[in-house]
Design a protein around this motif. Structure first.
Motif, PDB file in Angstrom:
ATOM      1  N   THR A 246       0.971  -1.119  -0.139  1.00 51.42           N
ATOM      2  CA  THR A 246       0.062   0.179  -0.087  1.00 51.42           C
ATOM      3  C   THR A 246       0.735   1.177   0.032  1.00 51.42           C
ATOM      4  O   THR A 246       1.928   1.473   0.916  1.00 51.42           O
ATOM      5  N   TYR A 247       0.386   2.397  -0.710  1.00 52.84           N
ATOM      6  CA  TYR A 247       0.758   3.693  -0.834  1.00 52.84           C
ATOM      7  C   TYR A 247       0.321   4.356  -0.849  1.00 52.84           C
ATOM      8  O   TYR A 247      -1.059   4.479  -1.064  1.00 52.84           O
ATOM      9  N   VAL A 248       0.378   5.665  -0.038  1.00 50.06           N
ATOM     10  CA  VAL A 248      -0.805   7.239  -0.247  1.00 50.06           C
ATOM     11  C   VAL A 248      -0.227   8.012  -1.768  1.00 50.06           C
ATOM     12  O   VAL A 248       1.674   9.008  -1.218  1.00 50.06           O
ATOM     13  N   LYS A 249      -0.360   9.029  -2.363  1.00 48.08           N
ATOM     14  CA  LYS A 249       0.151   9.623  -2.787  1.00 48.08           C
ATOM     15  C   LYS A 249      -1.015  10.662  -3.219  1.00 48.08           C
ATOM     16  O   LYS A 249      -2.315  10.763  -3.340  1.00 48.08           O
ATOM     17  N   THR A 250      -0.476  12.031  -3.188  1.00 48.82           N
ATOM     18  CA  THR A 250      -1.314  13.376  -3.176  1.00 48.82           C
ATOM     19  C   THR A 250      -1.249  13.566  -4.572  1.00 48.82           C
ATOM     20  O   THR A 250      -0.177  13.459  -6.349  1.00 48.82           O
ATOM     21  N   ILE A 251      -2.982  13.385  -5.415  1.00 47.82           N
ATOM     22  CA  ILE A 251      -2.746  13.979  -6.572  1.00 47.82           C
ATOM     23  C   ILE A 251      -3.902  14.886  -7.291  1.00 47.82           C
ATOM     24  O   ILE A 251      -4.147  15.592  -6.087  1.00 47.82           O
ATOM     25  N   GLU A 252      -4.660  15.429  -8.072  1.00 51.19           N
ATOM     26  CA  GLU A 252      -5.031  16.864  -8.581  1.00 51.19           C
ATOM     27  C   GLU A 252      -6.704  15.486  -8.626  1.00 51.19           C
ATOM     28  O   GLU A 252      -6.758  14.228  -9.551  1.00 51.19           O
ATOM     29  N   THR A 253      -7.259  15.369  -7.162  1.00 51.10           N
ATOM     30  CA  THR A 253      -8.768  14.392  -7.641  1.00 51.10           C
ATOM     31  C   THR A 253      -9.367  14.539  -8.734  1.00 51.10           C
ATOM     32  O   THR A 253      -9.691  13.245  -9.230  1.00 51.10           O
ATOM     33  N   TYR A 254      -9.543  15.306  -9.404  1.00 52.59           N
ATOM     34  CA  TYR A 254     -10.235  15.825 -10.628  1.00 52.59           C
ATOM     35  C   TYR A 254     -10.215  14.215 -11.991  1.00 52.59           C
ATOM     36  O   TYR A 254     -10.603  14.251 -12.289  1.00 52.59           O
ATOM     37  N   GLU A 255      -8.787  14.478 -11.940  1.00 55.55           N
ATOM     38  CA  GLU A 255      -8.757  13.072 -12.949  1.00 55.55           C
ATOM     39  C   GLU A 255      -8.878  12.055 -12.304  1.00 55.55           C
ATOM     40  O   GLU A 255      -9.648  11.194 -13.381  1.00 55.55           O
ATOM     41  N   LYS A 256      -9.272  11.152 -11.244  1.00 51.30           N
ATOM     42  CA  LYS A 256     -10.390  10.330 -11.147  1.00 51.30           C
ATOM     43  C   LYS A 256     -11.974  10.805 -10.980  1.00 51.30           C
ATOM     44  O   LYS A 256     -12.628   9.151 -10.558  1.00 51.30           O
ATOM     45  N   THR A 257     -12.136  12.457 -10.603  1.00 52.11           N
ATOM     46  CA  THR A 257     -13.372  12.116 -10.814  1.00 52.11           C
ATOM     47  C   THR A 257     -14.740  12.435 -11.160  1.00 52.11           C
ATOM     48  O   THR A 257     -15.574  12.846 -11.093  1.00 52.11           O
ATOM     49  N   ALA A 258     -13.908  12.662 -12.207  1.00 52.98           N
ATOM     50  CA  ALA A 258     -14.500  13.511 -13.644  1.00 52.98           C
ATOM     51  C   ALA A 258     -14.933  12.658 -14.296  1.00 52.98           C
ATOM     52  O   ALA A 258     -16.106  13.194 -14.796  1.00 52.98           O
ATOM     53  N   TRP A 259     -14.644  11.349 -14.135  1.00 51.55           N
ATOM     54  CA  TRP A 259     -16.138  10.300 -15.229  1.00 51.55           C
ATOM     55  C   TRP A 259     -17.705  10.598 -15.143  1.00 51.55           C
ATOM     56  O   TRP A 259     -18.194  10.370 -15.695  1.00 51.55           O
ATOM     57  N   LYS A 260     -18.164  11.071 -13.166  1.00 50.53           N
ATOM     58  CA  LYS A 260     -18.927  11.174 -12.737  1.00 50.53           C
ATOM     59  C   LYS A 260     -20.010  12.117 -14.038  1.00 50.53           C
ATOM     60  O   LYS A 260     -21.053  12.582 -14.430  1.00 50.53           O
ATOM     61  N   ASP A 261     -19.174  13.089 -14.322  1.00 52.15           N
ATOM     62  CA  ASP A 261     -19.687  14.053 -15.326  1.00 52.15           C
ATOM     63  C   ASP A 261     -19.824  14.518 -16.186  1.00 52.15           C
ATOM     64  O   ASP A 261     -19.539  15.137 -17.326  1.00 52.15           O
ATOM     65  N   GLY A 262     -18.824  12.660 -17.010  1.00 51.99           N
ATOM     66  CA  GLY A 262     -18.880  12.347 -18.628  1.00 51.99           C
ATOM     67  C   GLY A 262     -17.639  12.809 -19.064  1.00 51.99           C
ATOM     68  O   GLY A 262     -17.931  12.981 -20.351  1.00 51.99           O
ATOM     69  N   LYS A 263     -16.908  13.774 -17.946  1.00 55.10           N
ATOM     70  CA  LYS A 263     -15.690  13.833 -19.083  1.00 55.10           C
ATOM     71  C   LYS A 263     -14.774  12.629 -18.755  1.00 55.10           C
ATOM     72  O   LYS A 263     -14.977  12.239 -17.726  1.00 55.10           O
ATOM     73  N   VAL A 264     -13.747  12.558 -19.487  1.00 54.17           N
ATOM     74  CA  VAL A 264     -12.675  12.240 -19.723  1.00 54.17           C
ATOM     75  C   VAL A 264     -11.382  12.651 -19.341  1.00 54.17           C
ATOM     76  O   VAL A 264     -11.132  13.914 -20.459  1.00 54.17           O
ATOM     77  N   VAL A 265     -10.165  12.273 -18.523  1.00 47.95           N
ATOM     78  CA  VAL A 265      -9.504  13.157 -18.194  1.00 47.95           C
ATOM     79  C   VAL A 265      -8.416  12.520 -17.691  1.00 47.95           C
ATOM     80  O   VAL A 265      -8.624  11.866 -16.895  1.00 47.95           O
TER      81      VAL A 265
END
Length: 345
Positions: A246-265
């Motif tokens: 396991t590991y934790v990383k700081t990211i730009e969350t929109y890359e992982k959540t934009a799909w719910k808005d119909g976007k591909v990021v």
């Protein structure tokens, strides 16, 4: 005859005594001889007997103790009143007890029913190439990405709120510290939250389970107890199914959540990961062959473009070519999904 009749009328008391049986045999014979030649003797004797019966009844009535009779009647009335009152109270008690017994039975039945009632579940899916949104019994919302599955009870229990997923889901959980919310994944990993916004990706064909926290606070843990990680907003937790690292990383969350808005990021994403995401989003099979064994990373956001427009964009910076294969017919006479062969030359 006239002399005999006068004798009869003068001896009225004796005739009464004769009818009542009080005369001696000699006196009785004398009366019978006097009555033998009388034409209306039968009517006379009948009248006298009726008078004797009436006289007897009057004597019996005069002998009644009216005070004693009154007390006896009143005693009977009072007894009947008491019995009637007791009957009324008995009926009232029965009327009052029956609802109480019924209510006790109903409450007991409800408790037994609650204790043994089988929990029912809802299972929902997002068809390939689609995104679905659902509201849970606690008013929380969940979005399912293409090809994902969600299972939850029709009513959460009194201690916690537990759901299961396969695939990818974005959650907006209603805050309730007394009833923590759990998301269980096929890899044995569980996400514990109270109220927050987060994304869980646990596709069966992916080796890594990812948990991204957008708002609030979550804990990622497993049943073995060797995983217990608290995340802060903007962090992504990675769990390898195979080596359990396991590991934790700081990211730009929109890359992982934009799909719910119909976007591909994509943010610094390699081609193989991009094509896997496109295949899921557009419900196509993509066969990628990297003949050059060269890595190309991309940063892009697509909204509303079809897959061929995206491939055209990618081909501007990487030497890729593609072709659409002819769909094959399956055993059940249906056609296979669209297949795109992509080559990096």
């Amino acid at each position: 005859m006239e002399k005999i009749s006068k004798n009869i009328e003068s001896q009225t008391q004796k005739i009464f005594d004769y009818c009542s049986g009080r005369l001696t045999p000699e006196e009785g014979k004398e009366i019978e001889e006097q009555l033998r030649d009388k034409e209306d003797k039968d009517a006379l004797l009948m009248s006298i007997k009726k008078l004797l019966v009436l006289d007897k009844q009057m004597q019996e009535f005069s002998e009644i103790d009216t005070k004693k009779a009154y007390k006896k009647v009143m005693s009977r009335i009072n007894g009947e009143k008491k019995a009637h009152i007791l009957t009324i109270f008995s009926r009232i008690a029965a009327i009052m007890i029956l609802p109480l017994v019924g209510l006790t039975g109903i409450l007991g039945y409800m408790q037994i029913k609650d204790a043994y009632e089988e929990i029912t579940y809802v299972e929902v899916n997002a068809a390939p190439g689609t995104i679905s949104k659902y509201q849970l019994p606690d008013k929380s919302f969940v979005w399912l990405n293409s090809g994902s599955w969600l299972r939850y009870p029709t009513q959460f229990d009194s201690k916690s709120r537990i759901v299961e997923i396969r695939g990818e889901a974005y959650f907006e959980v209603e805050s309730d510290k007394d009833h923590p919310f759990f998301v269980n994944t096929p890899g044995g990993l569980s996400v514990r939250v109270t109220g927050t916004k987060f994304n869980v990706s646990a596709y069966d064909d992916e080796s890594t389970i990812e948990v991204v926290l957008e708002e609030g606070r979550v804990n990622v843990e497993n049943a073995a107890g060797n995983v217990n990680m608290a995340l802060r907003p903007g962090e992504c937790f990675y769990y390898d199914r195979y080596d359990k690292n396991t590991y934790v990383k700081t990211i730009e969350t929109y890359e992982k959540t934009a799909w719910k808005d119909g976007k591909v990021v994509f943010r610094n994403a390699p081609l193989d990961k991009i094509f896997k995401s496109l295949a899921r989003h557009y419900n196509v099979d993509i066969h990628f062959v990297n003949k050059r064994n060269t890595e190309y990373n991309y940063r892009a956001t697509f909204t509303g473009e079809d897959i061929f427009q995206i491939l055209d964009y990618l081909s501007m910076t990487a030497p890729i070519k593609w072709e659409v294969a002819t769909p094959a017919q399956n055993c059940d006479t249906t056609l296979s999904r669209k297949r795109i062969n992509i080559y990096l030359e």
